[in-house]
Scaffold this motif. Structure first.
Motif, PDB file in Angstrom:
ATOM      1  N   ASP A  11       0.914  -1.339   0.011  1.00  0.00           N
ATOM      2  CA  ASP A  11       0.092  -0.094  -0.144  1.00  0.00           C
ATOM      3  C   ASP A  11       0.921   1.404  -0.098  1.00  0.00           C
ATOM      4  N   ALA A  14       2.352   1.466  -3.514  1.00  0.00           N
ATOM      5  CA  ALA A  14       1.399   2.206  -4.174  1.00  0.00           C
ATOM      6  C   ALA A  14       0.923   3.562  -4.181  1.00  0.00           C
ATOM      7  N   ARG A  15       0.872   4.099  -2.950  1.00  0.00           N
ATOM      8  CA  ARG A  15       0.862   5.468  -2.536  1.00  0.00           C
ATOM      9  C   ARG A  15       1.934   6.243  -3.441  1.00  0.00           C
ATOM     10  N   PRO A  40      -6.822   1.223 -10.445  1.00  0.00           N
ATOM     11  CA  PRO A  40      -5.752   0.436 -10.389  1.00  0.00           C
ATOM     12  C   PRO A  40      -5.313  -0.385 -11.561  1.00  0.00           C
ATOM     13  N   TYR A  55     -10.318  -0.159  -0.336  1.00  0.00           N
ATOM     14  CA  TYR A  55      -9.066   0.166  -1.350  1.00  0.00           C
ATOM     15  C   TYR A  55      -9.249   1.691  -2.035  1.00  0.00           C
ATOM     16  N   SER A  59      -7.476   5.186  -1.593  1.00  0.00           N
ATOM     17  CA  SER A  59      -6.741   5.524  -2.705  1.00  0.00           C
ATOM     18  C   SER A  59      -7.337   6.878  -3.185  1.00  0.00           C
TER      19      SER A  59
END
Length: 108
Positions: A11, A14-15, A40, A55, A59
């Motif tokens: 995570d 991804a950020r 995504p 999620y 996001s």
């Protein structure tokens, strides 16, 4: 415990990627008329897997934070759109989460 730590690491990555992409793509772009579509990479296409509502919400919060860091209060007005494998099975669950973010569906 290890699975949770691995998910937290992913995570975080991804950020970081999302933040970098937004900073690069929006460099020099005025916020007026801007919309941000999020999907995504693993959710793209007919065989894509839909993201879980939490999620997507996380996001969107992260995207909003980046937009505010770039545009200050004007970043709050930029519409966020989600189009990651939304279908009749998951639309209701996503709608509950995305209700916090007006104009958030693109379908598909």
């Amino acid at each position: 415990r290890q699975a949770r730590a691995r998910r937290d690491d992913l995570d975080g990555i991804a950020r970081d990627v999302l933040s970098t992409q937004l900073h690069i793509c929006l460099h020099g772009i005025a916020p007026e008329g801007l919309m941000v579509l999020y999907e995504p990479v693993w959710s793209v296409g007919a065989g894509g897997e839909a993201a879980q509502p939490d999620y997507v919400a996380n996001s969107f919060r992260w995207i909003r934070n980046v937009l505010v860091s770039l545009y200050r209060e004007r970043g709050l007005a930029i519409p966020l759109l989600y189009g990651g494998s939304v279908n009749e099975t998951n639309a209701a669950a996503l709608a509950v989460v995305l209700a916090w973010f007006p104009k958030a569906f693109t379908g598909g």
